[in-house]
Motif scaffolding. Structure first.
Motif, PDB file in Angstrom:
ATOM      1  N   GLU A   1       0.229 -23.383  -3.876  1.00  0.00           N
ATOM      2  CA  GLU A   1       0.713 -23.203  -5.061  1.00  0.00           C
ATOM      3  C   GLU A   1       2.630 -23.474  -6.085  1.00  0.00           C
ATOM      4  O   GLU A   1       2.787 -24.158  -6.151  1.00  0.00           O
ATOM      5  CB  GLU A   1      -0.046 -21.345  -5.632  1.00  0.00           C
ATOM      6  CG  GLU A   1       0.460 -21.819  -7.627  1.00  0.00           C
ATOM      7  CD  GLU A   1       0.398 -20.282  -8.183  1.00  0.00           C
ATOM      8  OE1 GLU A   1      -0.059 -20.391  -9.694  1.00  0.00           O
ATOM      9  OE2 GLU A   1      -0.307 -19.616  -7.341  1.00  0.00           O
ATOM     10  N   THR A   2       2.532 -22.559  -4.778  1.00  0.00           N
ATOM     11  CA  THR A   2       4.327 -23.242  -4.713  1.00  0.00           C
ATOM     12  C   THR A   2       4.871 -24.148  -4.844  1.00  0.00           C
ATOM     13  O   THR A   2       5.572 -25.174  -5.087  1.00  0.00           O
ATOM     14  CB  THR A   2       5.300 -22.073  -4.283  1.00  0.00           C
ATOM     15  OG1 THR A   2       4.799 -20.724  -4.168  1.00  0.00           O
ATOM     16  CG2 THR A   2       6.469 -22.048  -3.959  1.00  0.00           C
TER      17      THR A   2
ATOM     18  N   ARG B   1       2.899 -27.096  -5.055  1.00  0.00           N
ATOM     19  CA  ARG B   1       3.169 -28.134  -6.545  1.00  0.00           C
ATOM     20  C   ARG B   1       3.899 -27.956  -7.284  1.00  0.00           C
ATOM     21  O   ARG B   1       4.610 -28.533  -7.967  1.00  0.00           O
ATOM     22  CB  ARG B   1       1.150 -27.824  -6.572  1.00  0.00           C
ATOM     23  CG  ARG B   1       0.876 -28.189  -7.780  1.00  0.00           C
ATOM     24  CD  ARG B   1      -0.644 -28.103  -8.100  1.00  0.00           C
ATOM     25  NE  ARG B   1      -1.090 -26.020  -8.094  1.00  0.00           N
ATOM     26  CZ  ARG B   1      -0.859 -25.427  -9.174  1.00  0.00           C
ATOM     27  NH1 ARG B   1       0.017 -26.431 -10.567  1.00  0.00           N
ATOM     28  NH2 ARG B   1      -0.650 -24.838  -9.330  1.00  0.00           N
ATOM     29  N   GLN B   2       3.210 -26.632  -7.763  1.00  0.00           N
ATOM     30  CA  GLN B   2       5.511 -26.352  -8.253  1.00  0.00           C
ATOM     31  C   GLN B   2       5.931 -27.135  -7.813  1.00  0.00           C
ATOM     32  O   GLN B   2       6.857 -27.520  -9.395  1.00  0.00           O
ATOM     33  CB  GLN B   2       4.956 -24.699  -9.250  1.00  0.00           C
ATOM     34  CG  GLN B   2       3.884 -24.120  -9.017  1.00  0.00           C
ATOM     35  CD  GLN B   2       3.824 -22.883  -9.148  1.00  0.00           C
ATOM     36  OE1 GLN B   2       4.953 -22.111  -8.780  1.00  0.00           O
ATOM     37  NE2 GLN B   2       2.796 -22.066  -9.962  1.00  0.00           N
TER      38      GLN B   2
ATOM     39  N   MET C   1      -6.345 -30.700 -12.791  1.00  0.00           N
ATOM     40  CA  MET C   1      -6.554 -29.069 -13.565  1.00  0.00           C
ATOM     41  C   MET C   1      -7.043 -28.709 -14.653  1.00  0.00           C
ATOM     42  O   MET C   1      -7.460 -27.482 -15.315  1.00  0.00           O
ATOM     43  CB  MET C   1      -5.307 -28.461 -13.122  1.00  0.00           C
ATOM     44  CG  MET C   1      -5.145 -28.469 -11.766  1.00  0.00           C
ATOM     45  SD  MET C   1      -2.942 -27.936 -12.242  1.00  0.00           S
ATOM     46  CE  MET C   1      -3.110 -25.953 -12.046  1.00  0.00           C
TER      47      MET C   1
END
Length: 273
Positions: free
Chosen positions: A227-228, A230-231, A248
């Protein structure tokens, strides 16, 4: 990581998975004389490895008196034909480790005894390059020392995790056992989408392969959550953001992946029944 054995490690099946493990064991300090390989027709490269290290290949099973581990790496469809031929090794009370999908601990206990120490595992194909991950579940007869030995043996082909309940192996199969195919298909789809946008086929595939492989390596080396990462590559209102609005969405990738994992989990349960 060093593997310490007091008896013989019997490898039943020297195909791609068994061969990858054998190579890893030799690199991890297992002495060739501690290994017996049982396979009527190993691939040429594995046969050459056996000959190079003078590993005992297909001796009479009755001559193996000190089996410490019996690791079974044959295809599930031939398992019931193979196990009767090695079941006599149970007299040494070895640890039995299976790397075959769809075969339960109970199916091995029928051959090696109700009190046999049995570990069921599910590795995946990146094991061939030492980047696999294997989940294992043990029955109540496996000691802490045997758990550690199994972990060390399986670590020769990548990471190892333990699940407490054997029933979770079906979900593991769906996520990591079958997972490489999902990643390969993602690569196919990414390349095809590039072609649809006008890229030449060869360049689109090269871009897709390098992107998927590089992203996986970045995730492994950095240790950061997916997730990190991706962000970190998603700029507000940028190109990545635009694509993620599609992936998403409520009908995007997440529910589709959940359906796929559910289908694979159910099929794994069917095969094991």
């Amino acid at each position: 990581m060093s593997i310490s054995l007091s008896g013989t490690l019997v490898l039943v099946g020297c195909g791609k998975m068994g061969g990858a493990m054998l190579e890893g064991w030799l690199k991890s300090g297992v002495r060739p004389e501690q290994v017996v390989a049982l396979d009527p027709s190993p691939p040429p490269e594995i046969l050459a490895l056996l000959q190079q290290h003078h590993i005992r290949h297909n001796p009479a099973v009755a001559t193996i008196k000190d089996a410490e581990v019996v690791l079974v790496a044959v295809k599930p469809q031939v398992m019931e034909d193979v196990l009767p031929g090695v079941a006599s090794l149970k007299t040494s009370r070895p640890l039995v480790v299976s790397v075959a999908a769809g075969k339960t601990i109970a199916s091995f206990a029928r051959h090696f005894g109700a009190d046999a120490a049995i570990i069921r595992t599910i590795p995946n194909t990146p094991a061939a390059v030492g980047r696999g991950i294997t989940a294992m579940a043990a029955n109540a007869h496996v000691s802490a020392a045997q758990i550690e030995l199994a972990r060390n043996l399986l670590s020769a082909i990548g990471e190892v995790v333990t699940v407490e309940d054997e029933s979770l192996i079906d979900a593991v199969t769906a996520v990591s056992g079958s997972g490489p195919a999902y990643v390969f298909y993602l690569t196919e789809c990414l390349a095809k989408a590039g072609v649809a946008m006008g890229l030449p086929v060869d360049i689109a595939m090269q871009l897709a392969r390098a992107t998927v492989a590089g992203s996986g390596e970045l995730m492994r080396v950095s240790g950061l959550p997916a997730e990190t990462l991706r962000q970190n590559v998603t700029s507000p209102k940028g190109t990545t953001y635009a694509a993620l609005q599609v992936l998403m969405a409520e009908d995007g990738l997440a529910p589709l992946m959940e359906k796929a994992i559910d289908a694979a989990t159910r099929r794994s349960r069917e095969l094991a029944s």
